[in-house]
Design a protein around this motif. Structure first.
Motif, PDB file in Angstrom:
ATOM      1  N   MET A   1     -33.928   4.010  43.818  1.00 56.81           N
ATOM      2  CA  MET A   1     -34.438   4.060  45.190  1.00 56.81           C
ATOM      3  C   MET A   1     -35.428   5.221  45.275  1.00 56.81           C
ATOM      4  N   PRO A   2     -36.485   5.094  46.074  1.00 61.24           N
ATOM      5  CA  PRO A   2     -37.393   6.232  46.245  1.00 61.24           C
ATOM      6  C   PRO A   2     -36.693   7.384  46.952  1.00 61.24           C
ATOM      7  N   GLU A   3     -37.145   8.605  46.636  1.00 61.16           N
ATOM      8  CA  GLU A   3     -36.569   9.782  47.304  1.00 61.16           C
ATOM      9  C   GLU A   3     -36.934   9.714  48.792  1.00 61.16           C
ATOM     10  N   PRO A   4     -35.961   9.760  49.692  1.00 60.27           N
ATOM     11  CA  PRO A   4     -36.311   9.615  51.117  1.00 60.27           C
ATOM     12  C   PRO A   4     -36.988  10.883  51.655  1.00 60.27           C
ATOM     13  N   GLN A   5     -37.947  10.692  52.537  1.00 55.15           N
ATOM     14  CA  GLN A   5     -38.674  11.829  53.124  1.00 55.15           C
ATOM     15  C   GLN A   5     -38.313  11.940  54.605  1.00 55.15           C
ATOM     16  N   PRO A   6     -38.028  13.163  55.071  1.00 58.99           N
ATOM     17  CA  PRO A   6     -37.688  13.294  56.493  1.00 58.99           C
ATOM     18  C   PRO A   6     -38.916  13.119  57.387  1.00 58.99           C
ATOM     19  N   GLY A   7     -38.778  12.315  58.414  1.00 59.84           N
ATOM     20  CA  GLY A   7     -39.847  12.168  59.393  1.00 59.84           C
ATOM     21  C   GLY A   7     -39.747  13.286  60.423  1.00 59.84           C
ATOM     22  N   PRO A   8     -40.623  13.287  61.421  1.00 49.91           N
ATOM     23  CA  PRO A   8     -40.566  14.327  62.452  1.00 49.91           C
ATOM     24  C   PRO A   8     -39.178  14.391  63.077  1.00 49.91           C
ATOM     25  N   LYS A  26     -14.699  -1.964  52.861  1.00 43.41           N
ATOM     26  CA  LYS A  26     -14.872  -3.105  53.778  1.00 43.41           C
ATOM     27  C   LYS A  26     -16.345  -3.555  53.744  1.00 43.41           C
ATOM     28  N   ILE A  27     -17.268  -2.612  53.731  1.00 46.63           N
ATOM     29  CA  ILE A  27     -18.696  -2.951  53.645  1.00 46.63           C
ATOM     30  C   ILE A  27     -18.980  -3.642  52.309  1.00 46.63           C
ATOM     31  N   ARG A  28     -18.479  -3.021  51.233  1.00 46.35           N
ATOM     32  CA  ARG A  28     -18.727  -3.579  49.898  1.00 46.35           C
ATOM     33  C   ARG A  28     -18.205  -5.003  49.781  1.00 46.35           C
ATOM     34  N   SER A  29     -17.086  -5.285  50.489  1.00 41.39           N
ATOM     35  CA  SER A  29     -16.475  -6.613  50.419  1.00 41.39           C
ATOM     36  C   SER A  29     -17.167  -7.637  51.306  1.00 41.39           C
ATOM     37  N   GLY A  30     -18.140  -7.190  52.108  1.00 42.15           N
ATOM     38  CA  GLY A  30     -18.905  -8.149  52.891  1.00 42.15           C
ATOM     39  C   GLY A  30     -18.439  -8.347  54.316  1.00 42.15           C
ATOM     40  N   GLU A  34     -24.319  -7.776  59.543  1.00 45.88           N
ATOM     41  CA  GLU A  34     -25.709  -7.379  59.805  1.00 45.88           C
ATOM     42  C   GLU A  34     -26.202  -6.291  58.852  1.00 45.88           C
ATOM     43  N   LEU A  35     -25.509  -6.084  57.763  1.00 47.78           N
ATOM     44  CA  LEU A  35     -25.853  -4.977  56.870  1.00 47.78           C
ATOM     45  C   LEU A  35     -27.234  -5.182  56.234  1.00 47.78           C
ATOM     46  N   PRO A  36     -28.124  -4.175  56.363  1.00 46.77           N
ATOM     47  CA  PRO A  36     -29.406  -4.312  55.659  1.00 46.77           C
ATOM     48  C   PRO A  36     -29.178  -4.172  54.152  1.00 46.77           C
ATOM     49  N   LEU A  37     -29.777  -5.036  53.358  1.00 51.15           N
ATOM     50  CA  LEU A  37     -29.598  -4.981  51.906  1.00 51.15           C
ATOM     51  C   LEU A  37     -30.942  -4.760  51.227  1.00 51.15           C
ATOM     52  N   PRO A  38     -31.065  -4.035  50.112  1.00 54.54           N
ATOM     53  CA  PRO A  38     -29.956  -3.306  49.521  1.00 54.54           C
ATOM     54  C   PRO A  38     -29.540  -2.134  50.409  1.00 54.54           C
ATOM     55  N   THR A  39     -28.289  -1.730  50.274  1.00 55.33           N
ATOM     56  CA  THR A  39     -27.783  -0.658  51.123  1.00 55.33           C
ATOM     57  C   THR A  39     -27.148   0.418  50.255  1.00 55.33           C
ATOM     58  N   ILE A  40     -27.066   1.616  50.788  1.00 50.53           N
ATOM     59  CA  ILE A  40     -26.363   2.690  50.068  1.00 50.53           C
ATOM     60  C   ILE A  40     -25.096   2.977  50.839  1.00 50.53           C
ATOM     61  N   MET A  41     -23.966   2.903  50.155  1.00 53.05           N
ATOM     62  CA  MET A  41     -22.684   3.111  50.839  1.00 53.05           C
ATOM     63  C   MET A  41     -22.417   4.594  51.098  1.00 53.05           C
ATOM     64  N   GLY A  42     -21.347   4.833  51.849  1.00 53.95           N
ATOM     65  CA  GLY A  42     -20.892   6.196  52.086  1.00 53.95           C
ATOM     66  C   GLY A  42     -21.279   6.705  53.457  1.00 53.95           C
ATOM     67  N   LEU A  43     -20.269   7.142  54.216  1.00 56.59           N
ATOM     68  CA  LEU A  43     -20.498   7.579  55.601  1.00 56.59           C
ATOM     69  C   LEU A  43     -20.396   9.091  55.771  1.00 56.59           C
ATOM     70  N   ASP A  44     -19.846   9.766  54.776  1.00 60.39           N
ATOM     71  CA  ASP A  44     -19.587  11.203  54.925  1.00 60.39           C
ATOM     72  C   ASP A  44     -20.266  11.991  53.818  1.00 60.39           C
ATOM     73  N   VAL A  45     -20.981  13.036  54.199  1.00 66.85           N
ATOM     74  CA  VAL A  45     -21.642  13.848  53.183  1.00 66.85           C
ATOM     75  C   VAL A  45     -21.438  15.334  53.452  1.00 66.85           C
TER      76      VAL A  45
END
Ligand SMILES: NC(=O)c1ccc[n+]([C@@H]2O[C@H](COP(=O)([O-])OP(=O)(O)OC[C@H]3O[C@@H](n4cnc5c(N)ncnc54)[C@H](OP(=O)(O)O)[C@@H]3O)[C@@H](O)[C@H]2O)c1
Length: 290
Positions: A1-8, A26-30, A34-45
């Motif tokens: 995936m491209p390195e994401p850049q922060p917008g304003p 649950k997301i991985r299992s489908g 409405e999940l946009p694909l491809p997607t990156i999982m994980g809600l907590d960082v």
């Protein structure tokens, strides 16, 4: 995936650790249509702010932060770009791994108990699934508030739950909670199904049933003279700041039982899917910079 850049007005976090939640598998299992694909999982960082978009002033490069990110924004990655309103400075007294265990489960517990049910000092609360990610933080928050705390769990978790603040633990495999407790102010249900359905009758009139999983059937709260709501956890940097302060006061601590490298995300999901993990599972994405 491209390195994401922060917008304003956005910031980019270099992720050190990513918390695992049941929502991930649950997301991985489908389950999410409405999940946009491809997607990156994980809600907590948890990680370091490493780029700041134009006009953003509340965070600076190098800040040590934690956040609940939106579905698809991706905790299982090296970088994520987020709205600063979702982000808080991580607790100073704990590391990135423990910080990554907090956002979704902590906000779910906090919002259920305090924002929705309005739990107060001296009230009683029954927490179903007390040994889980949400439950272990809910038990500690409720105890911190000065409530009387009853948790349900299997017997192997009874002593552990008492050690983190449960006044009573009910072994759901061998006991029926509705035969043991009654007249409660609040029930927090993280299990659903039969556990949710048997919870109505243990509340006092005007009591509150919050479920993280079950929908509220029409007319049932009125029938029992109680209130009820299904939680939809909101990302909230201000509430994370409050939680961080309580952690730094040593009043509560995240319970991390498993730490795995990102490459073992599959194993982490298998453990979460067992529905019997204690506390939280966290993925190590990068080495701690310290
Ligand atoms: N609506 C929202 O915004 C929201 C937010 C967060 C979470 N959630 C949902 O809430 C649920 C709980 O999340 P979580 O992170 O706490 O899950 P979790 O960490 O996977 O929960 C595992 C725990 O559940 C306990 N458990 C399993 N069956 C039980 C039963 N019948 N009675 C009592 N305890 C039982 C297990 O204890 P034993 O090993 O002792 O059985 C285990 O410690 C998930 O479905 C999650 O998707 C929803």
């Amino acid at each position: 995936m491209p390195e994401p850049q922060p917008g304003p007005g956005e910031i980019r976090i270099r992720i050190i650790a990513a918390g695992v939640n049941p929502m991930d598998w649950k997301i991985r299992s489908g389950y999410i249509r409405e999940l946009p694909l491809p997607t990156i999982m994980g809600l907590d960082v948890a990680g370091l702010v490493d780029a700041v978009g134009q006009g953003e002033t509340s965070f600076q490069r190098g800040d040590q932060v934690f956040a609940k990110v939106s579905i698809g924004q991706g905790g299982y990655a090296e970088y994520t770009v987020v709205n600063p309103a979702q982000v808080a400075q991580k607790p100073r007294s704990i590391g990135f791994i423990e910080s990554a265990a907090i956002p979704t489960a902590g906000l779910a517990a906090w919002q259920s108990l305090f924002d929705i049910a309005g739990l107060e000092r001296g009230q009683s609360v029954l927490i179903h699934g007390a040994a889980g990610g949400v439950g272990t933080l809910a038990v500690q928050f409720a105890r911190w508030k000065g409530a009387y705390v009853i948790g349900t769990a299997s017997s192997k978790n009874a002593e552990f739950l008492k050690s983190i603040g449960s006044d009573e633990v009910i072994d759901y495999r061998n006991q029926r909670f509705e035969e043991i407790v009654s007249n409660l102010d609040v029930v927090l249900d993280t299990i659903g199904g039969d556990t949710f359905e048997r919870s109505w009758g243990v509340l006092k009139p005007g009591g509150f049933l919050v479920s993280t999983v079950a929908s509220i059937p029409e007319g049932v709260p009125q029938k029992y003279g109680v209130r009820a709501k299904t939680l939809m956890t909101q990302a909230d940097g201000r509430e994370l700041t409050q939680i961080a302060a309580i952690i730094d006061e040593q009043k509560i601590k995240p319970i991390v039982t498993t730490v795995l490298p990102l490459i073992e995300a599959q194993k982490a999901h298998e453990m979460s899917e067992s529905r019997h993990a204690r506390g939280k599972i966290v993925l190590r994405v990068a080495e701690d910079p310290k």
